[in-house]
Design a protein around this motif. Structure first.
Motif, short mmCIF file in Angstrom:
data_model
loop_
_atom_site.label_atom_id
_atom_site.label_comp_id
_atom_site.label_asym_id
_atom_site.label_seq_id
_atom_site.Cartn_x
_atom_site.Cartn_y
_atom_site.Cartn_z
N MET A 19 51.73 58.02 69.89
CA MET A 19 52.17 57.41 68.65
C MET A 19 51.16 56.34 68.25
SD MET A 19 55.52 55.04 68.07
CE MET A 19 54.88 53.53 67.40
N ARG A 20 50.74 56.38 67.02
CA ARG A 20 49.80 55.38 66.52
C ARG A 20 50.56 54.12 66.12
NH1 ARG A 20 51.35 55.61 61.65
NH2 ARG A 20 51.48 57.34 60.27
N PRO A 21 49.95 52.94 66.24
CA PRO A 21 50.62 51.70 65.80
C PRO A 21 50.92 51.75 64.30
CG PRO A 21 48.72 51.20 67.18
CD PRO A 21 48.66 52.67 66.88
N LEU A 22 52.06 51.19 63.92
CA LEU A 22 52.48 51.16 62.52
C LEU A 22 52.50 49.73 62.02
CD1 LEU A 22 55.52 53.60 62.82
CD2 LEU A 22 53.23 54.12 61.97
N PRO A 23 52.00 49.50 60.80
CA PRO A 23 52.00 48.13 60.26
C PRO A 23 53.41 47.67 59.90
CG PRO A 23 51.18 49.68 58.62
CD PRO A 23 51.40 50.46 59.89
N LEU A 24 53.66 46.39 60.13
CA LEU A 24 54.92 45.74 59.76
C LEU A 24 54.58 44.51 58.92
CD1 LEU A 24 56.82 45.81 63.19
CD2 LEU A 24 57.18 47.32 61.23
N PRO A 25 55.59 43.90 58.28
CA PRO A 25 55.33 42.67 57.51
C PRO A 25 54.71 41.57 58.37
CG PRO A 25 57.55 43.48 57.09
CD PRO A 25 56.98 44.31 58.20
N ASN A 26 54.09 40.61 57.72
CA ASN A 26 53.51 39.42 58.37
C ASN A 26 52.35 39.75 59.31
OD1 ASN A 26 55.40 37.35 57.28
ND2 ASN A 26 56.89 38.60 58.37
N GLY A 27 51.66 40.86 59.04
CA GLY A 27 50.50 41.23 59.86
C GLY A 27 50.85 41.74 61.24
N LEU A 28 52.10 42.11 61.47
CA LEU A 28 52.54 42.60 62.78
C LEU A 28 52.39 44.11 62.85
CD1 LEU A 28 55.80 40.47 63.08
CD2 LEU A 28 53.52 39.94 63.99
N GLU A 29 52.52 44.65 64.06
CA GLU A 29 52.50 46.10 64.23
C GLU A 29 53.57 46.53 65.23
OE1 GLU A 29 48.64 47.33 65.64
OE2 GLU A 29 49.10 46.80 67.70
N LEU A 30 54.03 47.76 65.04
CA LEU A 30 54.98 48.40 65.93
C LEU A 30 54.19 49.44 66.72
CD1 LEU A 30 58.05 48.70 66.65
CD2 LEU A 30 58.09 50.55 64.97
N ARG A 31 54.25 49.33 68.05
CA ARG A 31 53.49 50.26 68.89
C ARG A 31 54.24 50.56 70.17
NH1 ARG A 31 51.71 47.60 73.21
NH2 ARG A 31 51.01 45.44 73.06
N LEU A 32 53.77 51.60 70.84
CA LEU A 32 54.34 51.99 72.12
C LEU A 32 54.06 50.92 73.18
CD1 LEU A 32 55.80 54.38 73.47
CD2 LEU A 32 53.55 55.27 74.08
N LEU A 33 55.03 50.67 74.03
CA LEU A 33 54.88 49.79 75.18
C LEU A 33 53.72 50.28 76.04
CD1 LEU A 33 56.27 47.54 76.97
CD2 LEU A 33 57.56 49.42 78.01
N ARG A 34 52.95 49.34 76.60
CA ARG A 34 51.80 49.69 77.45
C ARG A 34 51.94 49.04 78.83
NH1 ARG A 34 47.70 48.12 72.78
NH2 ARG A 34 47.74 46.17 73.94
N ASP A 35 51.21 49.60 79.79
CA ASP A 35 51.19 49.07 81.15
C ASP A 35 50.82 47.60 81.21
OD1 ASP A 35 51.90 51.38 82.60
OD2 ASP A 35 49.85 52.12 82.52
N ASP A 36 49.93 47.15 80.33
CA ASP A 36 49.43 45.78 80.39
C ASP A 36 50.25 44.80 79.55
OD1 ASP A 36 48.60 46.70 77.91
OD2 ASP A 36 46.58 45.89 78.07
N ASP A 37 51.46 45.17 79.18
CA ASP A 37 52.32 44.30 78.36
C ASP A 37 53.22 43.37 79.18
OD1 ASP A 37 51.50 45.01 75.77
OD2 ASP A 37 52.86 46.73 75.71
N ALA A 38 53.18 43.42 80.49
CA ALA A 38 54.13 42.64 81.30
C ALA A 38 54.06 41.15 81.03
CB ALA A 38 53.93 42.93 82.78
N ALA A 39 52.87 40.56 81.11
CA ALA A 39 52.75 39.12 80.89
C ALA A 39 53.12 38.73 79.45
CB ALA A 39 51.35 38.63 81.24
N PRO A 40 52.65 39.45 78.42
CA PRO A 40 53.07 39.10 77.06
C PRO A 40 54.58 39.23 76.82
CG PRO A 40 51.09 40.46 76.97
CD PRO A 40 51.57 40.45 78.41
N ILE A 41 55.21 40.22 77.45
CA ILE A 41 56.66 40.37 77.29
C ILE A 41 57.39 39.23 78.01
CG2 ILE A 41 58.66 41.78 77.93
CD1 ILE A 41 56.94 44.24 77.24
#
Length: 179
Positions: free
Chosen positions: A1-23
Motif C-alpha cells: 500500500m502506498r502512503p496516502l496524503p492527509l490534511p495538515n501535511g500528514l500521511e496514512l501509511r502501513l505500519l513498519r518494523d521501525d515504528d516502535a520508538a515513534p509509536i
C-alpha cells in the motif's frame, strides 16, 4: 500500500518494523488525551520494546489477511493510528475499525480523512463489504468522525469493552462499502 496524503501535511501509511520508538513516543505524548478512551495500560505499554513485539504481531496478522495496521505520520513522527482488525471473509467480508489522533490534530479533519481513506482501502484493495466501529456513548468527537466519514449509527452495545477500567456501553456504527 502506498502512503496516502492527509490534511495538515500528514500521511496514512502501513505500519513498519521501525515504528516502535515513534509509536511509544506518540502514546507517551498523548497519554492524558487517550486515557479516557482506551483500556488501562501498564507502564511497559509506553516502551519501544513493548511496541516492537506488538508491531511484529500486527504485521504477521496483516500478512495473513486478518488486519490492516496503519499509522498517521508527520515524517518519522507518529500522530495517530487507524486499524482494521478482525477481518472476516466468506459471506461477511467485514472488519472492525479502531483509530485515534494526536491531541494536536484533534478537531482538524485528520481523523475523518484517515477513516475515509481506510474505508476506501477496505473497499478497493481488500474487497470488504462492511466496516463497523464503536464509540463510548459520551465520545461525541469520535461519533462525529464516523458520521462525517459516512458511517451510520446501528445501535447500542451494552458493556461492550473494558475502557478506563470499566465495562462501558458503546454506540455502534457501520459503513456499507458496496451498494
Amino acid at each position: 500500500m502506498r502512503p496516502l496524503p492527509l490534511p495538515n501535511g500528514l500521511e496514512l501509511r502501513l505500519l513498519r518494523d521501525d515504528d516502535a520508538a515513534p509509536i511509544a513516543s506518540a502514546y507517551t505524548r498523548n497519554r492524558t488525551h487517550l486515557t479516557p478512551w482506551e483500556p488501562l495500560r501498564s507502564e511497559t505499554f509506553f516502551s519501544a520494546e513493548w511496541h516492537e513485539s506488538e508491531i511484529a504481531r500486527q504485521l504477521e496478522s496483516f500478512e495473513s489477511g486478518r488486519s490492516l495496521p496503519l499509522v498517521i505520520a508527520s515524517g518519522r513522527q507518529i500522530v495517530g493510528r487507524v486499524n482494521l482488525s478482525g477481518i472476516v471473509r466468506g459471506a461477511f467480508q467485514s472488519a472492525s475499525l479502531g483509530y485515534w489522533v494526536d491531541a494536536r490534530y484533534a478537531g482538524k479533519g485528520v481523523g475523518t480523512a484517515a477513516v475515509r481513506a481506510t474505508a476506501e482501502i477496505g473497499r478497493d484493495e481488500l474487497g470488504l463489504h462492511r466496516i463497523e466501529a464503536g464509540t463510548l456513548v459520551h465520545n461525541v468527537r469520535s461519533q462525529r468522525v464516523l458520521l462525517n466519514a459516512d458511517f451510520e449509527a446501528i445501535g447500542l452495545a451494552p458493556r461492550y469493552l473494558r475502557i478506563a477500567g470499566e465495562w462501558q456501553d458503546h454506540l455502534m456504527y457501520q459503513r456499507i462499502l458496496h451498494d
